[in-house]
Design a protein around this motif. Structure first.
Motif, mmCIF file in Angstrom:
data_model
loop_
_atom_site.group_PDB
_atom_site.id
_atom_site.type_symbol
_atom_site.label_atom_id
_atom_site.label_comp_id
_atom_site.label_asym_id
_atom_site.label_seq_id
_atom_site.Cartn_x
_atom_site.Cartn_y
_atom_site.Cartn_z
ATOM 1 N N ASN A 60 0.803 -1.431 -0.038
ATOM 2 C CA ASN A 60 -0.049 0.195 -0.026
ATOM 3 C C ASN A 60 0.846 1.146 -0.206
ATOM 4 N N PRO A 63 3.378 4.460 -1.566
ATOM 5 C CA PRO A 63 3.403 5.356 -2.624
ATOM 6 C C PRO A 63 3.244 4.796 -4.117
ATOM 7 N N SER A 64 4.282 4.035 -4.524
ATOM 8 C CA SER A 64 4.274 3.630 -6.224
ATOM 9 C C SER A 64 3.124 2.817 -6.328
ATOM 10 N N HIS A 66 0.423 2.653 -4.661
ATOM 11 C CA HIS A 66 -0.956 3.417 -4.630
ATOM 12 C C HIS A 66 -1.217 4.277 -5.690
ATOM 13 N N LEU A 67 -0.026 4.786 -6.198
ATOM 14 C CA LEU A 67 -0.105 5.483 -7.626
ATOM 15 C C LEU A 67 -0.994 4.592 -8.694
ATOM 16 N N HIS A 68 -0.339 3.267 -8.497
ATOM 17 C CA HIS A 68 -0.750 2.079 -9.617
ATOM 18 C C HIS A 68 -2.213 1.623 -9.168
ATOM 19 N N SER A 109 10.314 5.766 -9.685
ATOM 20 C CA SER A 109 8.961 5.076 -10.009
ATOM 21 C C SER A 109 7.852 5.868 -9.701
ATOM 22 N N GLY A 110 6.813 5.122 -9.718
ATOM 23 C CA GLY A 110 5.571 6.157 -9.685
ATOM 24 C C GLY A 110 4.970 6.315 -11.133
ATOM 25 N N ASP A 111 4.148 7.445 -11.480
ATOM 26 C CA ASP A 111 3.674 7.536 -12.759
ATOM 27 C C ASP A 111 4.610 7.543 -14.006
ATOM 28 N N ILE A 116 9.908 9.307 -6.770
ATOM 29 C CA ILE A 116 8.530 8.928 -7.164
ATOM 30 C C ILE A 116 7.818 10.009 -7.705
ATOM 31 N N HIS A 138 -3.215 12.560 -10.109
ATOM 32 C CA HIS A 138 -3.478 11.853 -8.360
ATOM 33 C C HIS A 138 -3.448 13.179 -7.559
ATOM 34 N N LEU A 150 -2.104 10.588 -1.656
ATOM 35 C CA LEU A 150 -0.739 10.435 -1.241
ATOM 36 C C LEU A 150 -0.341 10.380 -0.036
ATOM 37 N N SER A 208 -1.540 7.696 1.995
ATOM 38 C CA SER A 208 -1.077 6.518 1.940
ATOM 39 C C SER A 208 0.440 6.438 2.551
ATOM 40 N N ILE A 209 1.219 7.342 2.544
ATOM 41 C CA ILE A 209 2.504 7.451 3.219
ATOM 42 C C ILE A 209 2.485 7.574 4.748
#
Ligand code: SF4
Ligand code: FES
Lengths: 137, 373
Positions: free
Chosen positions: A64, A66-67, A69-71, B209-211, B277, B283, B288, B291-292
């Motif tokens: 769960n 960040p990365s 979460h974004l996906h 990583s990320g979008d 990220i 988003h 975010l 989630s963190i």
């Protein structure tokens, strides 16, 4: 050699073998590594990989962080909760699956990631999950 | 960039070159190289080696392979592709501080890398025998706090892995009270390269990583425009923000910003273990942060109240705001709480935990305000 008598390795081995560390085994390990039982209990209950009772046959962990979460990890978790009819942090009635969230598992470049029985599955989506679960029954 | 080409493979030549020198010149060379710890704190590596070597007692080397910062996976890549570099680095460290025992603390999630590590250890067998060095592996069991250099000591000793008060520093008084040199995977993997003159202190590995379509580990040079790096990783949508792991903070995306520690610091954030990220416009920063924050609530070791209780409270407020049930009063309380937790917590985890909210409120406050009544 130091690594031979390390509590963490002993606990990890038992967890891997049996899926949990029983009270009896905990006592035994405490003796082997020459630590008081209370201290071993306090350490053992700290780690998210260790459990003192068997949770279920299969453990499903959804990242769960960040990365993931974004996906869409939230969506994945909701899908699993609905499909298995269980809330995160609990086991299904038949004790087949235990569903939980987990912190980042280092697969962020292939997010969203989930771990089932220690094995990583990456870039998961609803379809992939259906396929994986069918094999586990 | 092909990941294979990221690291120059020493193939034992760096190890041989280092072992032909006496310990004090090895330390001198590492000091001169300008290498600083790659785990986040950035302490000069050679200096750490020197301090540890001078301490009295049986010396130990501990490789911290408990890479747990969300968004970070470069150590995994190093072990997968260049485990031998790492083992060479460990042996050179043992030689430099005259240690006979070394340990690798591997995060539990990477248990499948144990055979790779063992294979690399086997390749160095003649050197280990000659120098009477043994390298053991300890497998973590899922606790982010064990990445802390004092919590890791308690973890190995079989205690609850809570951080210890510093000083004394582990280099002087570490595992079982012995002088213990702790370096992370990337730091140690650079060591053989120093002795082959292949090391460049301005370059380091960065987890993207990320979008992004092409997320992965890239080698970056300090000062390069961030836009060029992100383009290489093929953004999905239009980037809006950059987030440096869970504990490094969130800043607006400015493609022209040269990637330097100072530029990131000036925006209130922290590069840390070099994890970037990328977040696009689709988003929400509030979600975010939520989630963190969940991560920190889960990973707080519970030893001190500001972090244990404060982070829970921060999460409650974030949840309210994220569900559009928050008020402007909540927002004010959030700011005060973050300030308190970052100042009153005992260890680096608690001190840096609220940074993502603090920086988000500095750069993206309107996203929070929009969701408040
Ligand atoms: S700041 Fe958090 S992680 Fe650090 S000692 Fe306190 S409770 Fe534990
Ligand atoms: S954020 Fe999910 S694997 Fe790292």
């Amino acid at each position: 050699m130091i690594a031979k008598k390390v509590l963490l390795n002993e606990l990890g081995k038992e967890q891997k073998k049996k899926g949990f560390v029983s009270k009896k085994k905990l006592k035994e390990i405490a003796k082997n590594v020459c630590l008081p039982e209370s201290e071993v209990f306090s350490a053992a209950t700290f780690y998210s990989f260790l459990s003192l009772e068997k949770r279920a046959k299969h453990i499903i962990q959804v990242c769960n962080c960040p990365s993931s979460h974004l996906h869409g990890s939230d969506r994945i978790m909701k899908y699993l909760e609905k499909k298995l009819k269980v809330k995160a942090g609990h086991a299904t009635k038949n004790k087949l699956f235990f569903l939980s969230e987990t912190s980042c598992v280092g697969l962020c470049d292939k997010a969203p990631a989930i771990i089932i029985d220690g094995k990583p599955y990456v870039k998961v989506n609803e379809k992939k999950i259906d396929k994986i679960l069918r094999k586990l029954k | 960039m092909k990941e294979e080409s990221l690291l120059f493979k020493s193939n034992l030549s760096g190890l041989k070159a280092a072992l032909s020198k006496n310990p004090s010149s090895v330390i001198k060379i590492v000091k001169k190289s300008g290498l600083r710890g790659r785990g986040g704190a950035g302490f000069p590596t050679g200096l750490k080696w020197e301090l540890c070597a001078k301490a009295k007692g049986e010396h130990l080397v501990l490789c911290n392979a408990d890479e747990g910062e969300p968004g970070t996976f470069k150590d995994k890549l190093i072990i997968t592709k260049a485990a031998l570099n790492l083992i060479e680095g460990i042996i050179i460290a043992c030689h430099a501080i005259k240690a006979k025992n070394a340990l690798i603390y591997l995060r539990g999630e990477y248990s499948y890398l144990i055979p790779t590590l063992k294979k690399a250890i086997r390749k160095t067998e003649p050197f280990l025998k000659k120098k009477k060095i043994s390298i053991g592996i300890i497998l973590g069991q899922g606790a982010y706090i064990c990445g802390d250099e004092t919590a890791i000591l308690n973890s190995i000793e079989g205690k609850r892995p809570e951080p210890r008060k510093k000083p004394p520093y582990p280099a002087i008084h570490g595992l079982y009270g012995k002088p213990t040199l702790i370096n992370n995977v990337e730091t140690l993997a650079m060591i053989p390269l120093i002795f082959l003159k292949k090391f460049d202190a301005t370059k380091r590995l960065c987890s993207f990583s990320g979008d992004l379509k092409n997320a992965g580990v890239f080698e970056i040079r300090e000062g390069k425009q961030i836009g060029k790096l992100v383009e290489k990783a093929e953004p999905i949508g239009i980037p809006k923000a950059l987030c440096f792991g869970a504990s490094g903070g969130i800043i607006p995306y400015d493609p022209c910003m040269p990637l330097t520690e100072k530029n990131i610091r000036d925006r209130g954030a922290w590069l840390g273990a070099c994890s970037i990220i990328v977040i696009n416009h689709a988003h929400s920063i509030v979600e975010l942060c939520e989630s963190i924050q969940k991560f920190f609530v889960h990973e707080s070791c519970g030893y001190c109240a500001p972090c244990r209780e404060g982070n829970e409270r921060i999460l409650e407020i974030l949840k309210r705001i994220s569900h559009s049930e928050g008020t402007m009063h909540d927002l004010k309380e959030l700011e005060e709480l973050c300030d308190f937790v970052s100042k009153a917590s005992f260890c680096a985890l608690g001190k840096s935990a609220p940074l993502h909210v603090i920086t988000a409120l500095r750069h993206f406050k309107e996203e929070f305000v929009r969701r408040c009544r």
